[in-house]
Design a protein around this motif. Structure first.
Motif, PDB file in Angstrom:
ATOM      1  N   ARG A  21       0.841  -1.195   0.000  1.00 18.80           N
ATOM      2  CA  ARG A  21       0.000   0.000   0.000  1.00 18.80           C
ATOM      3  C   ARG A  21       0.876   1.245   0.000  1.00 18.80           C
ATOM      4  NH1 ARG A  21      -5.869  -0.907   2.251  1.00 18.80           N
ATOM      5  NH2 ARG A  21      -6.053  -3.142   1.860  1.00 18.80           N
ATOM      6  N   VAL A  22       0.365   2.287  -0.622  1.00 19.58           N
ATOM      7  CA  VAL A  22       1.062   3.574  -0.642  1.00 19.58           C
ATOM      8  C   VAL A  22       0.159   4.587   0.052  1.00 19.58           C
ATOM      9  CG1 VAL A  22       2.034   5.405  -2.081  1.00 19.58           C
ATOM     10  CG2 VAL A  22       2.259   3.016  -2.793  1.00 19.58           C
ATOM     11  N   ASN A  23       0.689   5.190   1.121  1.00 17.83           N
ATOM     12  CA  ASN A  23      -0.090   6.147   1.922  1.00 17.83           C
ATOM     13  C   ASN A  23      -1.417   5.517   2.361  1.00 17.83           C
ATOM     14  OD1 ASN A  23       2.016   7.937   1.329  1.00 17.83           O
ATOM     15  ND2 ASN A  23       0.964   8.670  -0.508  1.00 17.83           N
ATOM     16  N   LYS A  24      -1.334   4.232   2.777  1.00 13.91           N
ATOM     17  CA  LYS A  24      -2.454   3.436   3.294  1.00 13.91           C
ATOM     18  C   LYS A  24      -3.488   3.052   2.242  1.00 13.91           C
ATOM     19  CE  LYS A  24      -2.016   5.378   7.932  1.00 13.91           C
ATOM     20  NZ  LYS A  24      -2.672   6.131   9.005  1.00 13.91           N
ATOM     21  N   LYS A  25      -3.212   3.328   0.963  1.00 15.37           N
ATOM     22  CA  LYS A  25      -4.192   3.023  -0.090  1.00 15.37           C
ATOM     23  C   LYS A  25      -3.666   1.937  -1.022  1.00 15.37           C
ATOM     24  CE  LYS A  25      -5.953   7.757  -0.167  1.00 15.37           C
ATOM     25  NZ  LYS A  25      -5.950   9.023  -0.929  1.00 15.37           N
ATOM     26  N   ARG A  26      -4.599   1.157  -1.583  1.00  7.58           N
ATOM     27  CA  ARG A  26      -4.253   0.195  -2.628  1.00  7.58           C
ATOM     28  C   ARG A  26      -3.816   0.953  -3.872  1.00  7.58           C
ATOM     29  NH1 ARG A  26      -6.976  -5.134  -3.088  1.00  7.58           N
ATOM     30  NH2 ARG A  26      -7.661  -5.766  -1.012  1.00  7.58           N
ATOM     31  N   ILE A  27      -2.882   0.384  -4.612  1.00  9.17           N
ATOM     32  CA  ILE A  27      -2.435   1.035  -5.844  1.00  9.17           C
ATOM     33  C   ILE A  27      -2.293  -0.017  -6.943  1.00  9.17           C
ATOM     34  CG2 ILE A  27      -1.352   3.244  -5.217  1.00  9.17           C
ATOM     35  CD1 ILE A  27       0.494  -0.021  -4.930  1.00  9.17           C
ATOM     36  N   LYS A  28      -2.280   0.451  -8.180  1.00  9.53           N
ATOM     37  CA  LYS A  28      -2.101  -0.429  -9.333  1.00  9.53           C
ATOM     38  C   LYS A  28      -0.612  -0.474  -9.695  1.00  9.53           C
ATOM     39  CE  LYS A  28      -6.717   0.070 -11.205  1.00  9.53           C
ATOM     40  NZ  LYS A  28      -7.552   0.475 -12.334  1.00  9.53           N
ATOM     41  N   PRO A  29      -0.194  -1.514 -10.454  1.00  7.27           N
ATOM     42  CA  PRO A  29       1.229  -1.653 -10.798  1.00  7.27           C
ATOM     43  C   PRO A  29       1.796  -0.433 -11.520  1.00  7.27           C
ATOM     44  CG  PRO A  29       0.031  -3.650 -11.365  1.00  7.27           C
ATOM     45  CD  PRO A  29      -0.989  -2.644 -10.957  1.00  7.27           C
ATOM     46  N   GLU A  30       0.937   0.292 -12.265  1.00  4.30           N
ATOM     47  CA  GLU A  30       1.445   1.438 -13.030  1.00  4.30           C
ATOM     48  C   GLU A  30       1.522   2.732 -12.220  1.00  4.30           C
ATOM     49  OE1 GLU A  30      -2.899   0.702 -14.343  1.00  4.30           O
ATOM     50  OE2 GLU A  30      -1.132  -0.496 -13.835  1.00  4.30           O
ATOM     51  N   TYR A  31       1.112   2.672 -10.924  1.00  3.08           N
ATOM     52  CA  TYR A  31       1.186   3.863 -10.075  1.00  3.08           C
ATOM     53  C   TYR A  31       2.611   4.409 -10.048  1.00  3.08           C
ATOM     54  CZ  TYR A  31       1.380   6.784  -5.889  1.00  3.08           C
ATOM     55  OH  TYR A  31       1.602   7.833  -5.031  1.00  3.08           O
ATOM     56  N   LYS A  32       2.741   5.727 -10.231  1.00  2.00           N
ATOM     57  CA  LYS A  32       4.074   6.345 -10.198  1.00  2.00           C
ATOM     58  C   LYS A  32       4.334   6.964  -8.835  1.00  2.00           C
ATOM     59  CE  LYS A  32       4.875   6.922 -15.084  1.00  2.00           C
ATOM     60  NZ  LYS A  32       5.179   7.806 -16.187  1.00  2.00           N
ATOM     61  N   LEU A  33       5.456   6.570  -8.258  1.00  2.88           N
ATOM     62  CA  LEU A  33       5.810   7.012  -6.911  1.00  2.88           C
ATOM     63  C   LEU A  33       6.091   8.516  -6.874  1.00  2.88           C
ATOM     64  CD1 LEU A  33       8.179   4.044  -6.103  1.00  2.88           C
ATOM     65  CD2 LEU A  33       5.960   4.466  -5.021  1.00  2.88           C
ATOM     66  N   ALA A  34       5.780   9.111  -5.718  1.00  2.00           N
ATOM     67  CA  ALA A  34       6.051  10.541  -5.514  1.00  2.00           C
ATOM     68  C   ALA A  34       6.962  10.695  -4.299  1.00  2.00           C
ATOM     69  CB  ALA A  34       4.745  11.305  -5.296  1.00  2.00           C
ATOM     70  N   ASP A  35       7.729  11.772  -4.292  1.00  2.00           N
ATOM     71  CA  ASP A  35       8.627  12.067  -3.169  1.00  2.00           C
ATOM     72  C   ASP A  35       7.808  12.121  -1.879  1.00  2.00           C
ATOM     73  OD1 ASP A  35      10.807  12.760  -1.702  1.00  2.00           O
ATOM     74  OD2 ASP A  35      10.946  14.817  -2.417  1.00  2.00           O
ATOM     75  N   GLY A  36       8.229  11.362  -0.859  1.00  2.00           N
ATOM     76  CA  GLY A  36       7.529  11.379   0.420  1.00  2.00           C
ATOM     77  C   GLY A  36       6.479  10.291   0.584  1.00  2.00           C
ATOM     78  N   ASP A  37       6.177   9.545  -0.493  1.00  2.00           N
ATOM     79  CA  ASP A  37       5.208   8.446  -0.380  1.00  2.00           C
ATOM     80  C   ASP A  37       5.659   7.455   0.693  1.00  2.00           C
ATOM     81  OD1 ASP A  37       3.354   9.236  -2.239  1.00  2.00           O
ATOM     82  OD2 ASP A  37       3.991   7.856  -3.820  1.00  2.00           O
ATOM     83  N   GLN A  38       4.683   6.942   1.459  1.00  2.00           N
ATOM     84  CA  GLN A  38       4.963   5.938   2.485  1.00  2.00           C
ATOM     85  C   GLN A  38       4.469   4.582   1.997  1.00  2.00           C
ATOM     86  OE1 GLN A  38       6.389   6.401   5.614  1.00  2.00           O
ATOM     87  NE2 GLN A  38       6.838   8.523   5.079  1.00  2.00           N
ATOM     88  N   LEU A  39       5.380   3.633   1.852  1.00  2.00           N
ATOM     89  CA  LEU A  39       5.024   2.284   1.399  1.00  2.00           C
ATOM     90  C   LEU A  39       4.946   1.336   2.585  1.00  2.00           C
ATOM     91  CD1 LEU A  39       5.946   3.465  -1.370  1.00  2.00           C
ATOM     92  CD2 LEU A  39       6.946   1.242  -1.847  1.00  2.00           C
ATOM     93  N   ARG A  40       3.890   0.520   2.579  1.00  2.00           N
ATOM     94  CA  ARG A  40       3.798  -0.575   3.545  1.00  2.00           C
ATOM     95  C   ARG A  40       3.797  -1.873   2.752  1.00  2.00           C
ATOM     96  NH1 ARG A  40       0.524  -4.418   5.496  1.00  2.00           N
ATOM     97  NH2 ARG A  40       0.525  -4.844   7.751  1.00  2.00           N
ATOM     98  N   ILE A  41       4.812  -2.705   2.976  1.00  2.00           N
ATOM     99  CA  ILE A  41       4.942  -3.974   2.253  1.00  2.00           C
ATOM    100  C   ILE A  41       4.695  -5.097   3.248  1.00  2.00           C
ATOM    101  CG2 ILE A  41       6.458  -5.411   0.846  1.00  2.00           C
ATOM    102  CD1 ILE A  41       8.062  -2.803   0.218  1.00  2.00           C
ATOM    103  N   ALA A  42       3.656  -5.897   2.982  1.00  2.00           N
ATOM    104  CA  ALA A  42       3.292  -6.990   3.882  1.00  2.00           C
ATOM    105  C   ALA A  42       4.442  -7.985   3.992  1.00  2.00           C
ATOM    106  CB  ALA A  42       2.037  -7.681   3.359  1.00  2.00           C
ATOM    107  N   PRO A  43       4.473  -8.779   5.067  1.00  2.00           N
ATOM    108  CA  PRO A  43       5.529  -9.802   5.201  1.00  2.00           C
ATOM    109  C   PRO A  43       5.546 -10.730   3.994  1.00  2.00           C
ATOM    110  CG  PRO A  43       4.271  -9.602   7.238  1.00  2.00           C
ATOM    111  CD  PRO A  43       3.553  -8.785   6.214  1.00  2.00           C
ATOM    112  N   ILE A  44       6.736 -11.001   3.474  1.00  2.00           N
ATOM    113  CA  ILE A  44       6.883 -11.863   2.298  1.00  2.00           C
ATOM    114  C   ILE A  44       7.787 -13.021   2.673  1.00  2.00           C
ATOM    115  CG2 ILE A  44       7.653 -11.970  -0.110  1.00  2.00           C
ATOM    116  CD1 ILE A  44       7.416  -8.866  -0.106  1.00  2.00           C
ATOM    117  N   ARG A  45       7.301 -14.224   2.403  1.00  2.00           N
ATOM    118  CA  ARG A  45       8.140 -15.397   2.660  1.00  2.00           C
ATOM    119  C   ARG A  45       8.535 -16.005   1.317  1.00  2.00           C
ATOM    120  NH1 ARG A  45       9.017 -18.464   7.082  1.00  2.00           N
ATOM    121  NH2 ARG A  45       7.256 -17.618   8.233  1.00  2.00           N
TER     122      ARG A  45
END
Length: 323
Positions: free
Chosen positions: A52-76
């Motif tokens: 998620r970016v800034n607590k929201k779902r995003i699509k693969p084509e979303y372009k990152l912006a300066d200051g964006d906060q990413l939350r990446i779920a645990p990956i095994r």
């Protein structure tokens, strides 16, 4: 964040995007950031909202912006093998050093030999980018600016900094970077045919390889051509792709009825056999010149890589056999 006391469970990762990564697509960022994680898993995480970016779902084509906060779920994922990166001592890896034609603090350009893929995958242990990462462990952000086919030789650009990657890829998108190739094609190319505009459709085969064909459903594609030298039954051409589609020059020459010598996928068996008798054992397609603006200095640069000796030898034989 709760974590089991017994097993080192994967943890949620939080990432703050800086200006260096601003403008990059989220899928491309994750492919680089989560090294070793399969692309299919990355796209599944995005689809399920586990990134998620800034607590929201995003699509693969979303372009990152300066200051964006990413939350990446645990990956095994499976533990990477200790030999995931090739050893810098391997002869094939070490030999790439002598193929570097230009290098500075933000980029390097390699004269890639034919037969080496630009990156690992499809059953290949490693490609150029993995080899360079092994040779330059201190360079943490080595990324391909563009790609050339495994069978094609010639100039390949690698960025050392994200800012340089973005600058150079912007030039590709805006068509201000010029890439020129040399190719030997079947037959006598008509002097009046200076460009081919034919839409290209890419599809993936069961093997994971890509096949491209001219199709009205394809993407607009254009290649410009210039005759360099004519021989008996073959023509040496300069090809300048205006667009950058997969296998573009190879398919456009085939579409024109003049396929490139020793092209295993798009070639002509009889012509290839004639060239093999003359000693050709590889695709005769070589990226010989790059013209671009340096990403920091803003000066125009032009780099060249001559044909390898075996291709020069073949041209010498063709000159001797000329009618």
């Amino acid at each position: 964040m709760n974590e089991s006391q017994h097993s080192p469970s994967p943890q949620v990762q939080w990432v703050t995007i800086t200006d260096d990564h601003a403008g990059q697509r989220i899928d491309n960022f994750l492919i680089t950031f989560l090294k070793g994680v399969p692309k299919s898993l990355i796209y599944r995480l995005l689809r399920k909202g586990e990134v998620r970016v800034n607590k929201k779902r995003i699509k693969p084509e979303y372009k990152l912006a300066d200051g964006d906060q990413l939350r990446i779920a645990p990956i095994r994922v499976a533990e990477p093998k200790p030999d995931a990166l090739p050893s810098a001592n391997l002869d094939k890896v070490k030999s790439l050093e002598k193929h570097i034609v230009y290098e500075d603090k933000v980029m390097l350009v390699l004269n890639k030999p034919s037969g080496i893929a630009v990156h690992g995958g499809s059953g290949l242990n490693f490609g150029v980018i993995e080899a360079l990462r092994a040779l330059r462990p201190e360079e943490r952000n080595l990324e391909l600016v563009h790609r050339i086919d495994r069978a094609t030789s010639g100039l390949l650009m690698i960025a050392k900094k994200r800012s340089a990657l973005k600058h150079l890829q912007d030039q590709l998108r805006q068509k201000t970077m010029r890439k020129q190739y040399l190719c030997l094609v079947k037959g006598r190319w008509p002097a009046k045919r200076r460009a081919i505009q034919a839409p290209l459709l890419k599809r993936e085969l069961n093997t994971g390889e890509r096949a491209v064909s001219v199709s009205p459903e394809g993407k607009p594609s254009e290649t410009r051509f210039r005759i360099i030298e004519s021989f008996s039954g073959a023509t040496l051409m300069e090809a300048s792709p205006v667009t950058g589609r997969t296998h573009q020059i190879r398919v456009h020459t085939q579409y024109a009825g003049h396929p490139i010598a020793c092209d295993e996928r798009y070639g002509d068996d009889y012509f290839d056999g004639q060239m093999q008798k003359q000693g050709l054992d590889r695709l005769f397609l070589h990226a010989f010149r790059l013209t671009f603006t340096h990403p920091v200095e803003e000066t125009t640069m032009q780099l060249e890589a001559p044909l390898e000796p075996k291709l020069q030898t073949l041209l010498g034989k063709l000159r001797n056999n000329r009618d």
